[in-house]
Design a protein around this motif. Structure first.
Motif, short mmCIF file in Angstrom:
data_model
loop_
_atom_site.label_atom_id
_atom_site.label_comp_id
_atom_site.label_asym_id
_atom_site.label_seq_id
_atom_site.Cartn_x
_atom_site.Cartn_y
_atom_site.Cartn_z
N ALA A 254 -3.84 -11.27 44.30
CA ALA A 254 -3.27 -11.29 45.64
C ALA A 254 -1.85 -11.80 45.55
O ALA A 254 -1.60 -13.00 45.56
CB ALA A 254 -4.11 -12.18 46.55
N THR A 255 -0.90 -10.90 45.45
CA THR A 255 0.51 -11.28 45.34
C THR A 255 1.12 -11.40 46.73
O THR A 255 0.48 -11.82 47.67
CB THR A 255 1.25 -10.23 44.49
N GLU A 256 2.39 -11.02 46.86
CA GLU A 256 3.08 -11.11 48.15
C GLU A 256 2.79 -9.94 49.07
O GLU A 256 3.36 -9.84 50.15
CB GLU A 256 4.60 -11.21 47.92
N PHE B 243 -3.77 -5.82 55.47
CA PHE B 243 -4.06 -5.32 56.81
C PHE B 243 -5.58 -5.21 56.95
O PHE B 243 -6.23 -4.49 56.19
CB PHE B 243 -3.40 -3.96 57.04
N CYS B 244 -6.14 -5.91 57.92
CA CYS B 244 -7.60 -6.06 58.01
C CYS B 244 -8.16 -5.45 59.29
O CYS B 244 -7.54 -5.53 60.35
CB CYS B 244 -7.97 -7.53 57.94
N THR C 37 -10.42 -13.27 58.02
CA THR C 37 -10.76 -14.65 57.62
C THR C 37 -10.92 -14.74 56.11
O THR C 37 -10.45 -15.68 55.46
CB THR C 37 -12.04 -15.11 58.32
N GLU C 38 -11.59 -13.73 55.53
CA GLU C 38 -11.76 -13.70 54.07
C GLU C 38 -10.43 -13.47 53.38
O GLU C 38 -10.13 -14.10 52.35
CB GLU C 38 -12.75 -12.60 53.71
N ALA C 39 -9.60 -12.60 53.94
CA ALA C 39 -8.30 -12.27 53.32
C ALA C 39 -7.37 -13.48 53.28
O ALA C 39 -6.62 -13.67 52.32
CB ALA C 39 -7.64 -11.13 54.08
N PHE D 200 -4.52 -14.20 50.51
CA PHE D 200 -3.24 -13.56 50.82
C PHE D 200 -2.42 -14.43 51.78
O PHE D 200 -2.96 -14.97 52.76
CB PHE D 200 -3.46 -12.17 51.45
N LYS D 201 -1.12 -14.53 51.51
CA LYS D 201 -0.24 -15.29 52.39
C LYS D 201 0.02 -14.56 53.70
O LYS D 201 0.13 -15.18 54.76
CB LYS D 201 1.10 -15.57 51.68
#
Length: 530
Positions: A484-486, A490-491, A498-500, A504-505
């Protein structure tokens, strides 16, 4: 006062050529018209989101909205850019006589590059890329975007050997180079409806519908209908290099349809000649022929992206969904999750069930694979998601209440459930929060595991700026081989988001729990960030 027909068009030179052609034909029939350029939505307000109106195509969206808002009377499109499903209320009013359907190679210097070990050919079309590589696997394909004039200039400015164009566009703009500088690619199967111009009109405007019928070229309409039907059936899985061509010669129709793998290494082809009165559902038949011979596998091969902004979908998208991605955004996709329905015992639904819960379409589809609808005697049905609701009401029965997250549904049931027991048709990765909330409030939850979810992780090597997630499981699958970079996540809903946020920032959540809404969120985000 005599009516003036407002013709909507984009303002590119090619689009204006098409609109002016329609204007001339209307004039020949005695109807006055004016050209209205539509390139932006302006202050147009719709009472529903674009995806609920069926508006998906990047190239057609603004014209569709202008038509629905009475800014124009008819809209003129290059038919190959029009999604196979038109927006609600808009119909195909006419198809003009087809122009040249071929592709052509515009040569930079001369044809000597064909004798060399390598060459660079430019095209922004996945279909052209695949067909060229199938024939010339030792060549290199480079991306090419922009309007016709811009692409011709790029050919001049770069060290390429040639670039592929639609012959019709070059001819209509009088830009086709002299004979020594171009080659007609008559071996390349064109895009469905390539070279055809379509006039769209609102179905309710009966007088305009009748006027448009006078512009229609019957043979062209017959041919492109078959080509687009072939495309419609194939695009159910995801976008892919698809070519189709139907021609009427004397009293016979000759059709050829082809599907390539994105890298051009494999193809599946169908061809057939039939008498005109025996066409039937030829396009659909041809597509199913291709699918039965491995077409699904070819369509699910990874597609390479080549734009400044790129997104990756962890679920294969349909062609209409891909078309709804903004034109400046490149896209790739692959299924990071696969599902398999379980075999359910007959006694699961032997007796009527008072309260039933579904949190995904997968559970509904699994149930329908085991039982016919009349066997499902459910008194009260509750679900998560609008799409799940639509599937249930189409196949099983009315939904009492739907929410966009399992937590919201659980809280609703705690307050409103008739009784103290529910049957939850779920997968092996069930919504734990729903069961927890219900059991803590003394509601008995009978879980029926209807399907299995398996993770299918893969390494993403290309540069991406955003990734589309449609479930927490997809995030789990992604992280097995990727970091999980920069990139922006999109969820599809708050549960997935919530999981992301654990990894992820930057996390963006769609307004509603639909694939189209996730794509819309990505389009909006990268439009703002440009």
């Amino acid at each position: 006062m005599e009516r003036i027909i407002r013709i909507g068009t984009r303002s590119s030179e090619l689009a204006l050529w098409q609109a002016n052609t329609v204007a001339k034909q209307l004039d020949n029939l005695g109807y006055k018209s004016e050209i209205v350029k539509i390139d932006s939505l302006g202050d147009v307000v719709l009472d529903k989101p674009l995806y609920e109106l069926g508006i998906t195509g990047v190239f057609t969206k603004n014209l569709d909205i202008a038509l629905l808002n009475d800014k124009i009377d008819i809209a003129v499109h290059s038919f190959k850019d029009v999604p196979t499903k038109l927006p609600h209320g808009i119909i195909q009013g006419a198809i003009l006589k087809r122009g040249d359907f071929n592709d052509v190679l515009v040569i930079k210097e001369d044809e000597n590059f064909f004798t060399k070990d390598s060459a660079i050919i430019a095209t922004g079309s996945l279909r052209r890329k695949a067909q060229w590589l199938y024939r010339y696997p030792h060549h290199t394909i480079t991306g090419l975007r922009g309007n016709v004039i811009t692409r011709l200039q790029k050919l001049e400015d770069n060290d390429w050997d040639g670039a592929i164009f639609a012959a019709a566009g070059l001819k209509r703009l009088k830009l086709l180079p002299e004979k020594e500088k171009h080659i007609k690619l008559d071996w390349m199967i064109p895009a469905p409806a390539q070279g055809a111009v379509m006039v769209a009109v609102l179905e309710k405007n009966e007088d305009l519908v009748e006027i448009c019928k006078q512009l229609n070229h019957d043979d062209t309409a017959t041919c492109v209908k078959i080509e687009r039907e072939f495309l419609r059936v194939l695009e159910g899985g995801c976008t892919a290099p698809i070519g189709a061509l139907a021609l009427i010669i004397k009293e016979e129709l000759m059709f050829k349809g082809v599907l390539f793998s994105p890298d051009g290494k494999n193809k599946i082809e169908f061809s057939k000649s039939v008498e005109l009165d025996k066409i039937g559902n030829l396009g659909e038949y041809a597509a199913n022929y291709v699918l039965d011979r491995g077409g699904n596998k070819l369509m699910r091969e990874e597609i390479i992206i080549d734009k400044d902004i790129n997104i990756y979908s962890t679920k294969n998208l349909s062609l209409d969904q891909v078309n709804s991605i903004s034109s400046h955004i490149g896209s790739s996709m692959s299924d990071f999750i696969t599902t398999r329905s379980n075999r359910l015992k007959p006694n699961v639904v032997k007796n009527p069930i008072k309260n039933v819960i579904f949190t995904s379409q997968n559970a509904v589809e699994a149930l329908l694979e085991n039982f016919i609808p009349m066997e499902l005697q459910f008194e009260n049905i509750y679900c998560v998601g609008k799409r799940t609701k639509r599937l249930i009401e189409k196949k099983i029965g009315k939904v009492i209440q739907d929410e966009n997250t399992s937590e919201k549904l659980a809280n609703y049931l705690v307050k409103n459930l008739d009784g103290k027991e529910v049957t939850f048709f779920c997968g092996n990765k069930k919504r734990e929060e729903l069961t927890t909330i219900l059991t803590e409030n003394n509601i008995v939850v009978n879980e029926v595991e209807s399907y299995q979810t398996a993770l299918t992780p893969r390494k993403i090597d290309e540069k991406i700026n955003g990734i589309l997630f449609f479930s927490p499981s997809a995030i789990e699958s992604f992280l097995i081989q990727n970091k999980a970079t920069e990139i922006v996540a999109f969820c599809i809903g708050e549960t997935t988001a919530t999981e992301a946020r654990k990894y992820f920032k930057n996390v963006e959540v769609s307004k509603v729990s639909t694939i189209e809404s996730v794509i819309e969120a990505a389009n909006k985000y990268f439009k703002v960030k440009q």
